[in-house]
Scaffold this motif. Structure first.
Motif, PDB file in Angstrom:
ATOM      1  N   UNK A  67     -14.213  23.452  11.871  1.00  0.00           N
ATOM      2  CA  UNK A  67     -13.663  23.287  13.213  1.00  0.00           C
ATOM      3  C   UNK A  67     -13.372  24.680  13.771  1.00  0.00           C
ATOM      4  N   UNK A  68     -14.091  25.041  14.806  1.00  0.00           N
ATOM      5  CA  UNK A  68     -13.991  26.394  15.355  1.00  0.00           C
ATOM      6  C   UNK A  68     -13.084  26.417  16.579  1.00  0.00           C
ATOM      7  N   UNK A  69     -11.996  27.182  16.499  1.00  0.00           N
ATOM      8  CA  UNK A  69     -11.102  27.331  17.643  1.00  0.00           C
ATOM      9  C   UNK A  69     -11.684  28.266  18.692  1.00  0.00           C
ATOM     10  N   UNK A  70     -11.023  28.337  19.839  1.00  0.00           N
ATOM     11  CA  UNK A  70     -11.520  29.136  20.955  1.00  0.00           C
ATOM     12  C   UNK A  70     -11.081  30.598  20.883  1.00  0.00           C
ATOM     13  N   UNK A  71     -10.044  30.891  20.099  1.00  0.00           N
ATOM     14  CA  UNK A  71      -9.532  32.256  19.999  1.00  0.00           C
ATOM     15  C   UNK A  71      -9.721  32.751  18.559  1.00  0.00           C
ATOM     16  N   UNK A  72      -9.800  34.083  18.374  1.00  0.00           N
ATOM     17  CA  UNK A  72      -9.925  34.614  17.010  1.00  0.00           C
ATOM     18  C   UNK A  72      -8.674  34.335  16.194  1.00  0.00           C
ATOM     19  N   UNK A  73      -8.837  34.287  14.908  1.00  0.00           N
ATOM     20  CA  UNK A  73      -7.709  34.019  14.029  1.00  0.00           C
ATOM     21  C   UNK A  73      -8.172  33.881  12.601  1.00  0.00           C
ATOM     22  N   UNK A  74      -7.284  33.412  11.761  1.00  0.00           N
ATOM     23  CA  UNK A  74      -7.597  33.230  10.344  1.00  0.00           C
ATOM     24  C   UNK A  74      -8.565  32.056  10.140  1.00  0.00           C
ATOM     25  N   UNK A  75      -9.088  31.991   8.922  1.00  0.00           N
ATOM     26  CA  UNK A  75      -9.830  30.812   8.484  1.00  0.00           C
ATOM     27  C   UNK A  75      -8.994  30.112   7.418  1.00  0.00           C
ATOM     28  N   UNK A  76      -8.633  28.869   7.684  1.00  0.00           N
ATOM     29  CA  UNK A  76      -7.743  28.089   6.816  1.00  0.00           C
ATOM     30  C   UNK A  76      -8.510  26.912   6.217  1.00  0.00           C
ATOM     31  N   UNK A  77      -8.404  26.732   4.909  1.00  0.00           N
ATOM     32  CA  UNK A  77      -9.021  25.596   4.239  1.00  0.00           C
ATOM     33  C   UNK A  77      -8.012  24.498   3.978  1.00  0.00           C
ATOM     34  N   UNK A  78      -8.410  23.258   4.257  1.00  0.00           N
ATOM     35  CA  UNK A  78      -7.590  22.073   3.979  1.00  0.00           C
ATOM     36  C   UNK A  78      -8.429  21.133   3.143  1.00  0.00           C
ATOM     37  N   UNK A  79      -7.940  20.717   1.998  1.00  0.00           N
ATOM     38  CA  UNK A  79      -8.761  19.953   1.060  1.00  0.00           C
ATOM     39  C   UNK A  79      -8.169  18.591   0.711  1.00  0.00           C
ATOM     40  N   UNK A  80      -9.047  17.598   0.593  1.00  0.00           N
ATOM     41  CA  UNK A  80      -8.695  16.294   0.024  1.00  0.00           C
ATOM     42  C   UNK A  80      -9.836  15.851  -0.876  1.00  0.00           C
ATOM     43  N   UNK A  81      -9.518  15.198  -1.983  1.00  0.00           N
ATOM     44  CA  UNK A  81     -10.524  14.712  -2.926  1.00  0.00           C
ATOM     45  C   UNK A  81     -10.800  13.232  -2.675  1.00  0.00           C
ATOM     46  N   UNK A  82     -11.934  12.728  -3.174  1.00  0.00           N
ATOM     47  CA  UNK A  82     -12.273  11.331  -2.838  1.00  0.00           C
ATOM     48  C   UNK A  82     -12.848  10.507  -3.989  1.00  0.00           C
ATOM     49  N   UNK A  83     -12.758  10.967  -5.225  1.00  0.00           N
ATOM     50  CA  UNK A  83     -13.276  10.170  -6.343  1.00  0.00           C
ATOM     51  C   UNK A  83     -12.199   9.240  -6.896  1.00  0.00           C
ATOM     52  N   UNK A  84     -12.635   8.241  -7.656  1.00  0.00           N
ATOM     53  CA  UNK A  84     -11.740   7.234  -8.220  1.00  0.00           C
ATOM     54  C   UNK A  84     -11.773   7.304  -9.750  1.00  0.00           C
ATOM     55  N   UNK A  85     -11.097   6.356 -10.386  1.00  0.00           N
ATOM     56  CA  UNK A  85     -10.942   6.360 -11.842  1.00  0.00           C
ATOM     57  C   UNK A  85     -11.548   5.110 -12.484  1.00  0.00           C
ATOM     58  N   UNK A  86     -11.946   5.195 -13.753  1.00  0.00           N
ATOM     59  CA  UNK A  86     -12.486   4.029 -14.459  1.00  0.00           C
ATOM     60  C   UNK A  86     -11.367   3.107 -14.952  1.00  0.00           C
ATOM     61  N   UNK A  87     -10.706   2.451 -13.993  1.00  0.00           N
ATOM     62  CA  UNK A  87      -9.567   1.572 -14.279  1.00  0.00           C
ATOM     63  C   UNK A  87      -9.778   0.245 -13.557  1.00  0.00           C
ATOM     64  N   UNK A  88      -9.513  -0.842 -14.227  1.00  0.00           N
ATOM     65  CA  UNK A  88      -9.583  -2.159 -13.608  1.00  0.00           C
ATOM     66  C   UNK A  88      -8.284  -2.403 -12.836  1.00  0.00           C
ATOM     67  N   UNK A  89      -8.389  -2.614 -11.531  1.00  0.00           N
ATOM     68  CA  UNK A  89      -7.195  -2.727 -10.698  1.00  0.00           C
ATOM     69  C   UNK A  89      -6.414  -4.004 -10.971  1.00  0.00           C
TER      70      UNK A  89
END
Length: 398
Positions: A67-89
């Motif tokens: 996502x590119x802002x209109x003014x100069x500035x830092x580059x910030x990373x935001x992370x979320x993971x999306x894998x699941x586990x081998x568990x019977x719910x």
């Protein structure tokens, strides 16, 4: 209306959509390195949005959205993971997993849902942003070597100045945000020890080399590594989670398989624990006249929250305490491990916790339990907290 108020207003409006994302993903969990449909769902969400989307790791399902802002500035990373586990719910929810033996038992469905909502809101206000935000939708957090290591090796984050992430945990409700500094989450390794002896009749143990007795001695002796070989001021844990010695009551088995994990809050203990576990295995082999094979896998390193960046986060969130959450608490180091550690080895930042205890629950089921549940109010708390950190750090002077 300032940028923070605009962002928060948009996030409030997007809560139903975030909940919808979370429940869809919860119903369709996929294991680490197998997240084909999850990745496609995320990519489809960003289609026709004014962003750059790439898949930086060949053969994986990771997605980076810029996502590119209109003014100069830092580059910030935001992370979320999306894998699941081998568990019977076993959770009694109307959006229960449709994939047998697979469950979002750690909350990664919630992580992805709040980051989708936050990313969309940031895209809508990008003209007011300074710098660049990289949204990191990461695969395979649950299985070493982990998706974070692959993403870092790709070079796609080489220009990121700071990185931030969240884990939802039901130790408290969404009114609580927890942070810690320095060595914050434990490093981890796993091992499988196979002991081979000589089986025989239970009535004649003297004619055998009993692998089960040797394995029992190995498990008991392991505990002396932490209690007698590691400085009491250091955190160390060795846990055996599986002891497989199938057979009958009148048969001495010739093979035992033992699986376990080692955890530590000092990277120097990683190699030390391996060497000590190997010593115990060798001594058992000699003492009980058996042979062994030790498969030892070094896992995630200790997660180090950079103190200066954590202090910035505390300052930023303190201004909102009493608004969308009530308590900002410094918590002890966590014995669980997280592959977010790979990002923080190279990029300054911090990783913190948002409470997700279901309302009215006194004793919630923790992450990785088949009855684990998420209070969906945590989605907005997570999105707002990560969002205000991002907009503050994009144009910060230091």
């Amino acid at each position: 209306m300032n940028i923070k108020e605009t962002l928060f207003e948009k996030l409030e409006a997007k809560k139903p959509q975030m909940v919808q994302h979370r429940r869809y993903l919860h119903q369709h969990p996929e294991l680490s390195f197998q997240e084909t449909e999850t990745s496609a769902y995320i990519q489809d969400f960003y289609k026709n949005k004014d962003v750059t989307m790439t898949q930086p790791v060949d053969g994986s399902h990771a997605i980076i959205v810029e996502i590119q802002g209109q003014q100069p500035g830092r580059t910030i990373g935001l992370r979320a993971d999306f894998d699941a586990l081998p568990i019977e719910e076993e959770a009694d929810v109307p959006f229960k997993s449709l994939n047998e033996g697979v469950m979002h038992a750690c909350g990664h469905d919630a992580h992805t849902a709040y980051l989708l909502g936050l990313a969309e809101a940031l895209i809508e206000i990008k003209d007011q942003l300074s710098g660049t935000i990289k949204i990191i939708h990461q695969h395979a957090e649950e299985m070493p070597p982990g998706g974070a290591q692959q993403i870092m090796a790709s070079g796609v984050l080489d220009d990121v100045d700071e990185i931030y992430g969240i884990h939802v945990v039901p130790v408290a409700g969404p009114e609580v945000i927890g942070f810690n500094k320095g060595n914050a989450f434990a490093g981890s390794s796993t091992f499988t020890l196979t002991i081979k002896g000589l089986g025989g009749h239970a009535a004649s143990p003297h004619k055998t080399h009993d692998a089960l007795v040797a394995g029992t001695n190995f498990v008991n002796t392991l505990q002396t590594i932490v209690s007698r070989r590691i400085d009491p001021s250091e955190m160390g844990v060795i846990t055996v989670g599986s002891f497989d010695a199938p057979g009958g009551a009148n048969v001495i088995q010739d093979k035992v398989t033992i699986k376990g994990t080692a955890r530590y809050l000092n990277d120097e203990l990683e190699q030390f624990m391996y060497e000590e576990i190997e010593k115990v295995a060798k001594s058992v082999a000699v003492g009980f006249d058996v042979t062994y094979d030790l498969d030892y896998q070094f896992g995630y390193p200790v997660l180090y929250n950079h103190p200066d960046k954590t202090n910035h986060v505390v300052d930023i969130l303190s201004a909102s305490q009493g608004d969308y959450f009530e308590h900002l608490i410094e918590i002890p180091a966590v014995s669980g491990s997280e592959d977010f550690a790979y990002y923080l080895k190279e990029i300054p930042g911090t990783f913190y916790i948002v409470g997700c205890k279901p309302e009215g629950t006194k004793s919630p089921y923790m992450n990785h339990h088949p009855k684990f549940e998420v209070n969906e109010d945590a989605l907005v708390v997570a999105a707002k907290s990560l969002g205000e950190i991002a907009i503050n750090r994009l144009s910060a002077a230091e």
